[in-house]
Each structure stands twice: as structure tokens, then as C-alpha cells.
Design a protein around this motif. Structure first.
Motif, PDB file in Angstrom:
ATOM      1  N   PRO A  68      20.695  46.867   0.980  1.00 43.26           N
ATOM      2  CA  PRO A  68      21.419  47.956   1.643  1.00 43.26           C
ATOM      3  C   PRO A  68      20.672  49.288   1.607  1.00 43.26           C
ATOM      4  O   PRO A  68      20.625  50.010   2.608  1.00 43.26           O
ATOM      5  N   GLU A  69      20.077  49.630   0.456  1.00 42.81           N
ATOM      6  CA  GLU A  69      19.334  50.894   0.409  1.00 42.81           C
ATOM      7  C   GLU A  69      18.064  50.818   1.253  1.00 42.81           C
ATOM      8  O   GLU A  69      17.629  51.828   1.817  1.00 42.81           O
ATOM      9  N   GLN A  70      17.498  49.632   1.392  1.00 39.48           N
ATOM     10  CA  GLN A  70      16.320  49.482   2.239  1.00 39.48           C
ATOM     11  C   GLN A  70      16.688  49.569   3.724  1.00 39.48           C
ATOM     12  O   GLN A  70      15.904  50.058   4.537  1.00 39.48           O
ATOM     13  N   ILE A  71      17.880  49.107   4.074  1.00 40.11           N
ATOM     14  CA  ILE A  71      18.363  49.288   5.448  1.00 40.11           C
ATOM     15  C   ILE A  71      18.508  50.772   5.749  1.00 40.11           C
ATOM     16  O   ILE A  71      18.112  51.247   6.821  1.00 40.11           O
ATOM     17  N   ALA A  72      19.065  51.522   4.801  1.00 40.97           N
ATOM     18  CA  ALA A  72      19.177  52.971   4.984  1.00 40.97           C
ATOM     19  C   ALA A  72      17.801  53.602   5.122  1.00 40.97           C
ATOM     20  O   ALA A  72      17.586  54.498   5.946  1.00 40.97           O
ATOM     21  N   ARG A  73      16.859  53.156   4.317  1.00 38.98           N
ATOM     22  CA  ARG A  73      15.478  53.648   4.395  1.00 38.98           C
ATOM     23  C   ARG A  73      14.879  53.358   5.764  1.00 38.98           C
ATOM     24  O   ARG A  73      14.248  54.235   6.381  1.00 38.98           O
ATOM     25  N   ALA A  74      15.101  52.147   6.261  1.00 38.95           N
ATOM     26  CA  ALA A  74      14.568  51.788   7.576  1.00 38.95           C
ATOM     27  C   ALA A  74      15.210  52.618   8.676  1.00 38.95           C
ATOM     28  O   ALA A  74      14.538  53.081   9.611  1.00 38.95           O
ATOM     29  N   GLY A  75      16.513  52.835   8.571  1.00 37.00           N
ATOM     30  CA  GLY A  75      17.202  53.621   9.586  1.00 37.00           C
ATOM     31  C   GLY A  75      16.749  55.064   9.610  1.00 37.00           C
ATOM     32  O   GLY A  75      16.635  55.675  10.686  1.00 37.00           O
ATOM     33  N   ALA A  76      16.454  55.619   8.443  1.00 32.83           N
ATOM     34  CA  ALA A  76      16.053  57.025   8.372  1.00 32.83           C
ATOM     35  C   ALA A  76      14.758  57.291   9.106  1.00 32.83           C
ATOM     36  O   ALA A  76      14.525  58.404   9.587  1.00 32.83           O
ATOM     37  N   SER A  77      13.907  56.279   9.215  1.00 33.37           N
ATOM     38  CA  SER A  77      12.638  56.455   9.927  1.00 33.37           C
ATOM     39  C   SER A  77      12.611  55.746  11.274  1.00 33.37           C
ATOM     40  O   SER A  77      11.553  55.611  11.885  1.00 33.37           O
ATOM     41  N   GLY A  78      13.789  55.300  11.736  1.00 35.76           N
ATOM     42  CA  GLY A  78      13.869  54.678  13.050  1.00 35.76           C
ATOM     43  C   GLY A  78      13.144  53.351  13.141  1.00 35.76           C
ATOM     44  O   GLY A  78      12.565  53.018  14.184  1.00 35.76           O
ATOM     45  N   ARG A  79      13.219  52.562  12.071  1.00 35.46           N
ATOM     46  CA  ARG A  79      12.434  51.319  12.032  1.00 35.46           C
ATOM     47  C   ARG A  79      13.274  50.047  12.083  1.00 35.46           C
ATOM     48  O   ARG A  79      12.731  48.951  11.909  1.00 35.46           O
ATOM     49  N   ILE A  80      14.576  50.144  12.297  1.00 35.73           N
ATOM     50  CA  ILE A  80      15.360  48.925  12.513  1.00 35.73           C
ATOM     51  C   ILE A  80      15.220  48.551  13.983  1.00 35.73           C
ATOM     52  O   ILE A  80      15.876  49.113  14.856  1.00 35.73           O
ATOM     53  N   HIS A  81      14.353  47.605  14.255  1.00 32.11           N
ATOM     54  CA  HIS A  81      14.069  47.261  15.658  1.00 32.11           C
ATOM     55  C   HIS A  81      14.954  46.144  16.180  1.00 32.11           C
ATOM     56  O   HIS A  81      15.100  46.010  17.403  1.00 32.11           O
ATOM     57  N   THR A  82      15.529  45.347  15.288  1.00 30.13           N
ATOM     58  CA  THR A  82      16.523  44.356  15.715  1.00 30.13           C
ATOM     59  C   THR A  82      17.326  43.905  14.509  1.00 30.13           C
ATOM     60  O   THR A  82      16.887  44.022  13.367  1.00 30.13           O
ATOM     61  N   PHE A  83      18.525  43.379  14.788  1.00 32.79           N
ATOM     62  CA  PHE A  83      19.460  42.947  13.759  1.00 32.79           C
ATOM     63  C   PHE A  83      19.972  41.566  14.137  1.00 32.79           C
ATOM     64  O   PHE A  83      20.468  41.365  15.248  1.00 32.79           O
ATOM     65  N   GLN A  84      19.820  40.608  13.209  1.00 34.83           N
ATOM     66  CA  GLN A  84      20.180  39.223  13.496  1.00 34.83           C
ATOM     67  C   GLN A  84      21.169  38.694  12.468  1.00 34.83           C
ATOM     68  O   GLN A  84      21.105  39.057  11.287  1.00 34.83           O
ATOM     69  N   LEU A  85      22.053  37.807  12.928  1.00 33.65           N
ATOM     70  CA  LEU A  85      23.066  37.210  12.072  1.00 33.65           C
ATOM     71  C   LEU A  85      22.874  35.696  11.991  1.00 33.65           C
ATOM     72  O   LEU A  85      22.584  35.032  12.985  1.00 33.65           O
ATOM     73  N   ALA A  86      23.043  35.162  10.803  1.00 35.45           N
ATOM     74  CA  ALA A  86      23.184  33.734  10.553  1.00 35.45           C
ATOM     75  C   ALA A  86      23.816  33.612   9.179  1.00 35.45           C
ATOM     76  O   ALA A  86      23.644  34.475   8.322  1.00 35.45           O
ATOM     77  N   ASP A  87      24.568  32.539   8.960  1.00 35.22           N
ATOM     78  CA  ASP A  87      25.270  32.379   7.688  1.00 35.22           C
ATOM     79  C   ASP A  87      24.474  31.476   6.750  1.00 35.22           C
ATOM     80  O   ASP A  87      23.598  30.723   7.167  1.00 35.22           O
ATOM     81  N   TRP A  88      24.785  31.596   5.449  1.00 37.25           N
ATOM     82  CA  TRP A  88      24.119  30.807   4.414  1.00 37.25           C
ATOM     83  C   TRP A  88      25.065  29.712   3.947  1.00 37.25           C
ATOM     84  O   TRP A  88      26.108  29.981   3.364  1.00 37.25           O
TER      85      TRP A  88
END
Length: 265
Positions: A177-197
Motif C-alpha cells: 500500500p505505501e508503495q502504491i502511494a509512492r508510485a501514485g505520487a510520481s505518476g507511475r501507476i500505468h495500469t491496475f489489474q485484478l485477479a484473485d488468489w
């Protein structure tokens, strides 16, 4: 890939019937149907291609193998541009045969990104490093966490290199979660994918991705993380599952759309 049993025209038709307006494509079926033909098919249907998958496999030591990988990735960038998507997803590659050098493999990935990033930017395409679950580190992807992916991506401009956030690969990581925030702060979330475990994993583990709602992952929780980080792009569902592939593809697509609404929205 979720419904790889459908031909490209069948996929496009089924998306239209369900009101699905975005689709992530894989290179192999695109090449099989024809790049220009696929681009025209999705364009005429009003579909937006969200990503093209996959580039990568940068970890070879042999200079000829490395050059071949770079050439293939340039072709992948060109294919993405032709399809009208701005994101090429990267699976970075595992350890070369006989090697135990994770650090060296990751540095070769960085070297490749340094060459490909400007090429991709010139064509309006962004590279998205996808960290894969650690069980794939030896043979498929030595980048196992979002932190590792971002450490690589942040060496380059965000318009060249970012990351893919895939619930299947990172749900276990309490630092994600904190790494997602880090990625978002620099505009680096280029795609988001879902699958279950889901468990037990099948032999070979590659086709173990579960249908949304069948496993251990809280999809809304992870969707909340990426939204809080500023991501407002398309959300893909990417399932590798022999059971789903053995069923009627239109039924699987309809079920997946229903599960998305039930478990992610």
C-alpha cells in the motif's frame, strides 16, 4: 487472456454485447489475427485498448540474446502504438540458466529500460514494469515487489517507465500500500489489474489465478489504494485459469463482468 478461447472477432463482439468498452490485449493473439487487422477491428468497434502485454525478458547475459530481446521489445512498442494504447506491460525475465545473480539480472533490466524508454516515449508508449509473485523469480521475473519495480522505474522519467499494480502478485506484501502511494505520487501507476488468489495452486503455478471473489483478496481494498494514489485509469481483469479457459468464453466474460461489479465496485 481471461477469455483466450475466443477469437479476436468473437472477443470484440462479446465486449460489444456486454457494454465492455476497454480491452487489454496480448501480443500473440494480436499477431495471429494480424496487427493492422486487430487495430481496425477494435477501432471500428469503439473499443479502447488499455494495454498491450507483454514486453520484457531483459535478463539474458549473452549479447546476442540481449540484442534479440531489445529488438523484440521495440517491435512490441511499435505494436502498442499501432493499437492505440499508451501502455506496454513488461514481465522482466527470470534468472538465466546457471545463474544465481539476482542483482546482476536486475541491473540488466535497468540497462534495457535505459535503451527502450526513449524509444517508447517517441512513440507515445509508456513501459509498465509488473512485479510478479516471488514464486516466479527464478524463471519468469526477478522483480518481485512494487518497491523493486519502483526502484528500477524511478531511474527514468515517469512518462517512460512506471509500474503495473496487479493484486494477484502483491496482495501478500504489507508494504505494497505505501508503495502504491509512492508510485501514485510520481505518476507511475500505468495500469491496475485484478485477479484473485485461490489454493491449491495448479502444477506449474502459472494458471492459478482465481475468478474475482473466489479467493483471499479484497478487491475493493486494493482498488481503494490505487484510487487514493490518484489512479483514475481503466481496471483490467487478467485471469490465467485452465478451468475458465475450458468453458464457453462468452459465459466467462459475462461472469467476469458480473464479478467485477460485485467485488470491485
Amino acid at each position: 487472456m481471461t477469455v483466450k478461447q475466443l477469437s479476436m472477432p468473437e472477443l470484440v463482439e462479446a465486449c460489444g454485447e456486454l457494454g465492455v468498452v476497454n480491452v487489454g490485449l496480448w501480443r500473440e493473439p494480436v499477431q495471429s489475427y494480424g496487427l493492422e487487422a486487430t487495430a481496425k477491428l477494435v477501432r471500428d468497434a469503439g473499443l479502447t485498448v488499455t494495454t498491450l502485454c507483454r514486453g520484457g525478458f531483459f535478463t539474458a547475459i549473452d549479447p546476442r540474446e540481449r540484442a534479440a530481446a531489445l529488438d523484440d521489445n521495440r517491435r512490441a512498442v511499435d505494436e502498442a502504438a499501432t493499437l492505440g494504447t499508451e501502455v506496454l506491460v513488461l514481465v522482466s525475465g527470470g534468472l538465466p540458466a546457471g545463474s544465481k545473480d539476482l542483482h546482476g539480472a536486475r541491473e540488466r533490466i535497468a540497462d534495457a529500460l535505459g535503451e527502450l524508454g526513449p524509444y517508447a516515449e517517441e512513440r507515445g508508449v509508456k513501459l509498465a514494469i509488473e512485479p510478479l509473485h516471488p514464486m516466479y523469480a527464478a524463471d519468469r521475473c526477478v522483480v518481485s515487489t512494487l518497491a523493486q519495480a519502483l526502484d528500477l522505474a524511478e531511474r527514468f522519467p515517469a512518462q517512460q517507465v512506471g509500474v503495473t499494480v496487479d493484486t494477484y502478485h502483491i496482495w501478500w506484501d504489507d508494504t505494497a500500500p505505501e508503495q502504491i502511494a509512492r508510485a501514485g505520487a510520481s505518476g507511475r501507476i500505468h495500469t491496475f489489474q485484478l485477479a484473485d488468489w485461490t489454493t491449491p495452486l495448479p502444477q506449474g503455478v502459472l494458471t492459478g489465478r482465481g475468478q474475482l471473489g473466489d479467493g483471499a483478496i479484497d478487491m475493493r481494498e486494493w482498488k481503494g489504494y490505487v484510487e487514493a494514489a490518484g489512479y483514475a485509469g481503466a481496471i483490467e481483469v487478467e485471469l490465467f485459469n485452465d478451468g475458465l479457459w475450458a468453458r464457453d468464453g462468452r459465459e466467462v466474460l459475462a461472469e467476469t463482468a458480473q464479478r467485477f461489479l460485485r467485488h470491485a465496485i
